[in-house]
Write a protein that holds these residues in place. Structure first.
Motif, PDB file in Angstrom:
ATOM      1  N   MET A  53       0.745  -1.446   0.013  1.00 18.75           N
ATOM      2  CA  MET A  53       0.020   0.263   0.051  1.00 18.75           C
ATOM      3  C   MET A  53       0.955   1.284  -0.076  1.00 18.75           C
ATOM      4  O   MET A  53       0.482   2.309   0.423  1.00 18.75           O
ATOM      5  N   GLN A  56      -0.818   3.093  -5.161  1.00 21.97           N
ATOM      6  CA  GLN A  56      -1.999   2.915  -5.606  1.00 21.97           C
ATOM      7  C   GLN A  56      -1.993   2.210  -6.926  1.00 21.97           C
ATOM      8  O   GLN A  56      -1.578   2.756  -7.834  1.00 21.97           O
ATOM      9  N   GLU A  73      -4.451   1.137   4.884  1.00 23.02           N
ATOM     10  CA  GLU A  73      -3.189   1.638   4.946  1.00 23.02           C
ATOM     11  C   GLU A  73      -2.335   1.875   6.319  1.00 23.02           C
ATOM     12  O   GLU A  73      -1.347   1.396   6.594  1.00 23.02           O
TER      13      GLU A  73
END
Length: 167
Positions: A53, A56, A73
């Motif tokens: 994460m 993206q 996240e």
């Protein structure tokens, strides 16, 4: 039925002139160990950054422990560690580099010292703890980066070509 701890669903990622990820689906369960193998430029590092994460996907989704978006996240940041292909070391001693993540997570000083020393011992760098991190060879720097990640005792450890600088 065991649910996935980390899920990547239909993830795509493009860079100018390059399709790095094309509809990737992964469902990783707790306790599993996985390795990505492929040619240079195949998208392995991109997939690692998307799974952690840190980047993206253009489409698709990534979730950790059932959470995606900002919550996923935050959860990932607390429970994972990443070692990149080219290790980055901070100015200071090896000890300070191994301890930095623990200090940022506000571990007590004695626990920080103990966890850092245990991780250093696992990587065979306990004799380097008081050395200047900028004076290390490539292999030593890589071991320090791995020890720094392992000291955090993460639930998920992402390693991007961890043996690339090791003898």
């Amino acid at each position: 039925m065991t649910t996935s701890a980390l899920q990547v669903e239909n993830a795509t990622k493009n860079f100018p002139g390059v399709k790095a990820l094309d509809a990737v689906d992964l469902h990783l369960k707790k306790g599993e160990v996985h390795a990505l193998i492929g040619e240079n430029g195949a998208g392995k590092s991109t997939l690692l950054r998307v799974m952690a994460m840190l980047q993206q996907p253009e489409s698709g989704s990534v979730s950790f422990r059932g959470q995606s978006g900002r919550e996923g996240e935050r959860l990932m940041r607390r429970h994972c560690a990443v070692v990149f292909q080219r290790p980055h070391l901070w100015a200071g001693t090896v000890r300070e580099n191994v301890e930095i993540g623990l200090r940022l997570r506000r571990h007590p000083p004695q626990a920080t010292r103990t966890l850092a020393e245990e991780a250093a011992a696992q990587l065979g760098i306990e004799g380097l703890l008081e050395r200047d991190a900028r004076a290390l060879s490539g292999g030593e720097a890589q071991r320090v980066a791995i020890a720094r990640a392992m000291a955090l005792q993460p639930d998920v450890l992402f390693l991007d070509e961890p043996a690339s600088n090791l003898d």
